[in-house]
Every structure is written in structure tokens, then in C-alpha cells.
Design a protein around this motif. Structure first.
Motif, mmCIF file in Angstrom:
data_model
loop_
_atom_site.group_PDB
_atom_site.id
_atom_site.type_symbol
_atom_site.label_atom_id
_atom_site.label_comp_id
_atom_site.label_asym_id
_atom_site.label_seq_id
_atom_site.Cartn_x
_atom_site.Cartn_y
_atom_site.Cartn_z
ATOM 1 N N LYS A 245 2.718 10.239 2.223
ATOM 2 C CA LYS A 245 4.481 10.825 2.917
ATOM 3 C C LYS A 245 4.791 9.386 3.718
ATOM 4 C CE LYS A 245 3.721 15.342 2.090
ATOM 5 N NZ LYS A 245 3.694 16.858 2.637
ATOM 6 N N ARG A 246 3.810 8.576 3.919
ATOM 7 C CA ARG A 246 4.390 7.715 5.637
ATOM 8 C C ARG A 246 4.927 6.741 4.384
ATOM 9 N NH1 ARG A 246 0.117 7.512 7.411
ATOM 10 N NH2 ARG A 246 0.420 8.857 9.459
ATOM 11 N N VAL A 247 4.364 6.292 3.417
ATOM 12 C CA VAL A 247 4.855 5.263 2.913
ATOM 13 C C VAL A 247 6.189 5.783 1.533
ATOM 14 C CG1 VAL A 247 4.006 3.624 0.510
ATOM 15 C CG2 VAL A 247 2.603 4.126 2.644
ATOM 16 N N GLY A 248 6.328 6.712 0.955
ATOM 17 C CA GLY A 248 6.585 7.065 0.584
ATOM 18 C C GLY A 248 8.361 7.765 1.126
ATOM 19 N N PHE B 275 -8.045 0.212 4.925
ATOM 20 C CA PHE B 275 -7.845 -0.784 5.098
ATOM 21 C C PHE B 275 -6.516 -1.825 5.535
ATOM 22 C CE2 PHE B 275 -12.402 -1.727 3.334
ATOM 23 C CZ PHE B 275 -12.835 -2.506 4.057
ATOM 24 N N ARG B 276 -5.638 -1.060 4.556
ATOM 25 C CA ARG B 276 -4.096 -1.251 5.460
ATOM 26 C C ARG B 276 -3.337 -1.216 6.156
ATOM 27 N NH1 ARG B 276 -6.153 -1.333 -0.171
ATOM 28 N NH2 ARG B 276 -5.394 -2.692 -1.368
ATOM 29 N N HIS C 210 -0.193 -4.746 2.164
ATOM 30 C CA HIS C 210 0.577 -3.799 1.924
ATOM 31 C C HIS C 210 0.002 -3.043 1.192
ATOM 32 C CE1 HIS C 210 0.193 -5.454 -2.105
ATOM 33 N NE2 HIS C 210 0.205 -6.717 -1.756
ATOM 34 N N PHE C 211 1.718 -1.720 1.080
ATOM 35 C CA PHE C 211 0.335 -0.580 0.324
ATOM 36 C C PHE C 211 1.262 -0.774 -1.216
ATOM 37 C CE2 PHE C 211 -0.533 1.049 4.097
ATOM 38 C CZ PHE C 211 -1.217 2.170 3.659
ATOM 39 N N ARG C 212 1.452 -2.371 -1.847
ATOM 40 C CA ARG C 212 2.130 -1.935 -3.427
ATOM 41 C C ARG C 212 0.994 -2.127 -4.511
ATOM 42 N NH1 ARG C 212 5.435 -5.288 -0.203
ATOM 43 N NH2 ARG C 212 4.775 -6.556 -1.258
ATOM 44 N N GLU C 213 1.394 -2.037 -5.162
ATOM 45 C CA GLU C 213 0.557 -2.543 -6.498
ATOM 46 C C GLU C 213 -0.023 -3.522 -6.357
ATOM 47 O OE1 GLU C 213 1.947 -1.306 -10.599
ATOM 48 O OE2 GLU C 213 2.249 0.607 -10.227
#
Ligand code: FAD
Length: 473
Positions: free
Chosen positions: A268-271, A304-305, A26-29
Motif C-alpha cells: 500500500k505504501r508503494v502504491g 532489504f529495500r 527501489h521497489f520496481r521490477e
């Protein structure tokens, strides 16, 4: 001073990370915060040294009063700690997440490699302040009637805007991108800092009177001369975005990109923002990242993500020592082997490796030709090797601010490195009522330096407008 014997009783404890195998999904903290009791003990380790190098010139650029808030956390007075922290730093939840923490290098306990976990405590204070509702808009009663335009909404522009609005000025921030934040939003990935941290600060600042004009590239979409006439002062805070170009043979092959278009697109994709141009994705690819800094590291973690098969990072510098010689470098920032959380996710790292060129087939990249270098960074004959690559990112730094548009039109003087000329006392450019702060003045640097410059430039502008200023320097 925290607990008198705290540093003897409690070991250093840092916040932990989710395991690499979990966090790359995932892309989260992915940091796992310490609980209040552990944080209190960590704060209690602070010895309140006679000379707090952590807070002084070699430690914290914004001069956070670290021993004082450590003591307040030790006493469980989190609200006073939050007030103290905000007196020197507008956005401690940003720096608590992404600052490389020169304060910890400068900590006296670092002489024994056990510095106070200052950054973790800073983040915890800021997060608690938000959670408890202690952070509110600070709305001024009296307006000065002066109008200030800020161009760029990275940490320098945001810090300056908040300070100037709190001094009673009418502040307008112009931002080229669709949303404010600068590199905090479009460079630094969410796994280092999620973007809701910026959004809630922007809301706070809007309530304090700051007006954001997004999607306006000044000098391109909006004429600078007319903007200059409309305001009593203008602050340039446009960053240093011009990528350093290695000019490698084969650089124009498909699959070779500068780092920033890749990171901006991914952010931008994640957002869930619109993405212009062809998607750049690492899924199923062998990725080579050329460069050894933060930007390169963020490309590694992003690749990696996205499901890269392998990621190799090339650094032209020699592998640094595992440990610095404390007595020669402390309390300054040492050169030593550092492994970012992204690199720890499985990157291969090649040191003393120069890139000679990029190999292609049918117009697409297939490999990167490298060689080891000597101490003068010259390729050593016979040491050549080739890395398989389907995707290559160029992340070898930045060559100052973008010159076309705003800088060309305004005509402010630039130095040899392509930065806007101004000193760090009055932040004035060579042109009337134009000031500059952050990366645009100092070159690509750190978020904490951008916040410092934004705050100091705000004071300089306030003094220019009012003859005197109550804003802190
Ligand atoms: P920026 O953040 O660059 O913001 C400038 C803003 O100005 C941008 O939003 C841009 O769109 C806008 N702009 C420019 N020209 C115009 C114009 N003409 N009109 C309107 N708007 C304009 N530092 C750390 O401390 N920790 C990190 O982990 C870290 N990671 C990084 C990762 C990457 C990929 C990069 C590139 C940098 C990183 N840095 C990090 C450095 C840090 O992000 C910068 O030093 C900091 O953001 C500089 O702040 P700034 O406000 O000066 O400029």
C-alpha cells in the motif's frame, strides 16, 4: 517446431537481473528483457516433443500450448503467438513474471538442465501484445440477462469475471480492499510484479462490462443473504488468508508480526494508498523471517529495500540437494536448492532450524531462540542458538480461508483444512447456486492455479445458467 537443430546450436539464455546492490534501492521490477533476436533463438530451442510435458498435466496448469507459441515466436509471428497464449491464459503477463514455471521443470531439455526459457518467452509475448495494442476489450454483442456475483478479485476472481463477461453475463465483482487484484496487489511486492499490469487488465474488463465494487467486505459490510438473492449465481474467490499461527512463547512482543500485514502495508505504501495502524518498517533493524516459502521470501526482499541491517530466514526443512535426480522426478516439480532473487540480495539462510521462542526486553523483541531439528523435526538437545532480532515475521503458511463473515454467514461446508468443499469439475459448494474457485477451494497455491480454477469455474457457472457452455475448460 522451432528450429530443428535449435537446441543443439543455442545455449539456454534467461533474462538477467539488475545487480542486487542496485535493485534493492527501489521497489520496481528489475528484470532486463532479452531482445527479439535472442528471444527468437530461445523459442527456436523448443523441440516440439511428441509428448509436450511442459503443456500437459505435470507442466502448465492452464495448459498453455507452449510448443505452438514457441514455434510462432521462432517464425517472428508474435501476434499469432499472443492470440494462442491468450486462448488458454487470461493474464500471461502475470504468470510470465511470477509463476515458478513448472513447465520448465517438465521440459524435455531439462533432462540436461537446459530447459527452454518458457517463462521469459511467455512474458515477452504478453508484453509485446500490450505494447503493440493487440490486447483490446472483447465486447460481446448478446447479453444472456443472467447476473453473476464474484466475491474476491484475486487472479481466480478476475479470470472467472473475464470469462463470464465474455459469455454474455452481467458480472459484478465484490472486493474488500480499495483496489482489485487480491494477493497480486497486496501480497506480491512490486519488485516481482508492478501493479499497472493489474490496472490495465481491470480497465479492459470494465470495458467488457465487468463492474467492480471495491471496499465491500461481503458478510461484514454487505449482508450475504441479500446478495445471494440478487444474483443467478455467486462465485466465492476470497483466497486463503488465515495465517498459520505457530503459537510461540513471546509472540505477543512488539516487533513480532505475521507476514501479510507487513507485506500489505508495504504494498500500500508503494502504491500510495492509505495505511491503517502503526508503520512496520525494517530500516536499521536486524530482521528474522520464520518460514521458507514465497511469503517469507517476499518479506526478505521487502526488508532489504526498506534498509534492514541484516535478514535471516529460518527454514525447518533440511537443506535440499543442489540438483535433483532427474530420472526419478522428471517431469514433476523437484525438491532442490532454490535461491529466490530476494534471498540472493544477501539473506542468511538457516536450515533444519526450529523456533523455540521469542526473547524480549521491555516488551520488545530482541532475539529469536532456535534449535536444529532431527529428521522428525524435533529439536536436538544442545543445538540451541539465539539470533539477534529487532523485527520478526511469521510466514509459516496459511490455514485456509477466514471463517468469520462470509463463510460463517453463507454456511457452505468446509473440509478439515478449512477450505470450501467443491470438486474441480463443477466447482459447486454445498449450497445452492454458490460456486468456489482458487485458494478458497484448494488452499494457498499459485497464481497460475487460481487462473485455471477461475476459468474452469466460469465454465461450470455458464453451464449451470445456460445448460451448455462454449467456454473452454
Ligand atoms: P487471492 O489472491 O487471495 O484473492 C482473494 C481476494 O478476495 C482478496 O482480494 C480479498 O480481499 C478478497 N476477499 C476475501 N474475502 C472477501 C469478502 N468477504 N468480501 C470481499 N472480498 C473478499 N503465487 C505465484 O504463483 N507466484 C508467486 O510469486 C507468489 N507469491 C506469493 C506471495 C505471497 C506473499 C503470498 C501470500 C502468496 C503468493 N503466491 C504466489 C500465491 C498466490 O498469490 C495465490 O495462490 C493467488 O493469489 C490466489 O488467488 P485467489 O484469487 O484464489 O485469491
Amino acid at each position: 517446431m522451432g528450429k530443428v537443430t535449435g537446441f543443439l546450436e543455442y545455449d539456454r539464455q534467461e533474462q538477467k537481473y539488475q545487480l542486487a546492490g542496485e535493485r534493492v534501492r527501489h521497489f520496481r521490477e528489475f528484470t532486463l528483457p532479452l531482445d527479439d533476436n535472442d528471444l527468437k533463438k530461445q523459442a527456436g530451442r523448443c523441440m516440439d516433443c511428441g509428448i509436450p510435458f511442459c503443456h500437459g498435466p505435470t507442466g502448465c496448469p492452464v495448459h498453455n500450448q507452449i510448443p505452438d507459441w514457441n514455434d510462432l515466436v521462432w517464425q517472428s509471428d508474435w501476434e499469432a503467438a499472443a492470440r494462442n497464449l491468450h486462448s488458454t491464459n487470461n493474464f500471461p503477463e502475470f504468470t510470465g513474471r511470477i509463476c515458478p514455471a513448472p513447465c520448465e521443470e517438465a521440459c524435455t531439455l531439462n533432462l540436461e538442465n537446459q530447459p527452454v526459457t518458457i517463462k521469459t518467452i511467455e512474458q515477452a509475448i504478453a508484453d509485446k501484445a500490450w505494447e503493440m495494442g493487440w490486447i483490446k476489450p472483447e465486447i460481446v454483442e448478446v447479453s444472456t440477462g443472467k447476473r453473476v456475483a464474484i466475491i474476491g478479485s484475486g487472479p481466480a476472481g478476475l479470470a472467472a469475471a473475464q470469462q463470464l463477461a465474455r459469455a454474455g453475463h452481467e458480472v459484478h465483482v465484490y472486493e474488500r480492499e480499495a483496489k482489485p487484484g487480491g494477493l497480486l496487489r497486496y501480497g506480491i511486492p512490486d519488485f516481482k510484479m508492478e501493479k499497472y499490469h493489474i490496472d490495465r487488465r481491470v480497465k479492459q474488463m470494465e470495458a467488457e462490462g465487468v463492474v467492480f465494487h471495491c471496499g465491500v467486505n461481503v458478510g461484514v459490510d454487505k449482508n450475504f443473504a441479500s446478495l445471494h438473492n440478487e444474483y443467478d449465481a455467486v462465485l466465492f474467490a476470497g483466497g486463503a488468508e488465515d495465517p498459520r499461527d505457530p503459537g510461540l512463547p513471546g509472540q505477543d512482543l512488539a516487533g513480532v508480526h505475521f507476514a501479510m500485514p507487513y507485506l500489505t502495508q508495504s504494498n500500500k505504501r508503494v502504491g500510495q494508498e492509505d495505511i491503517a495502524g502503526e508503520p512496520i518498517l525494517a530500516a536499521g533493524k536486524h530482521v528474522v523471517v520464520i518460514g521458507g516459502g514465497d511469503t517469507a521470501s517476499d518479506c526478505v526482499g521487502t526488508a532489504f529495500r526498506q534498509g534492514a541491517l541484516s535478514v535471516t530466514q529460518l527454514d525447518i526443512r533440511p537443506k535440499p540437494p543442489e540438483r535433483e535426480d532427474k530420472l526419478t522426478v522428471w517431469p514433476y516439480w523437484p525438491t532442490k536448492m532454490r535461491t529466490s532473487s530476494s534471498q540472493a540480495e544477501g539473506a542468511e539462510r538457516e536450515f533444519q532450524a526450529a523456533t523455540l521462542g521469542i526473547e524480549g526486553k521491555k516488551g520488545r523483541v530482541v532475539g529469536v531462540q532456535c534449535a536444529r531439528v532431527d529428521e522428525k523435526r524435533q529439536p536436538i538437545p544442545g543445538s540451541e542458538f539465539t539470533l539477534k532480532a529487532d523485527l520478526v515475521f511469521l510466514a509459516i503458511g496459511f490455514a485456509g480461508s477466514v471463517k468469520t463473515g462470509l463463510l460463517e454467514e453463507s454456511g457452505v461446508a468446509l473440509d478439515r483444512r478449512g477450505n470450501v468443499v467443491a470438486n474441480d469439475q463443477d466447482y459447486r459448494t454445498s449450497s445452492d447456486k454458490i460456486f468456489v474457485a482458487g485458494d478458497m477451494r484448494r488452499g494457498q497455491s499459485l497464481v497460475v492455479w487460481a487462473i485455471r480454477e477461475g476459468r474452469q469455474a466460469a465454465r461450470a457457472i455458464d453451464e449451470h445458467l445456460m445448460g451448455t457452455s462454449a467456454l473452454p475448460r
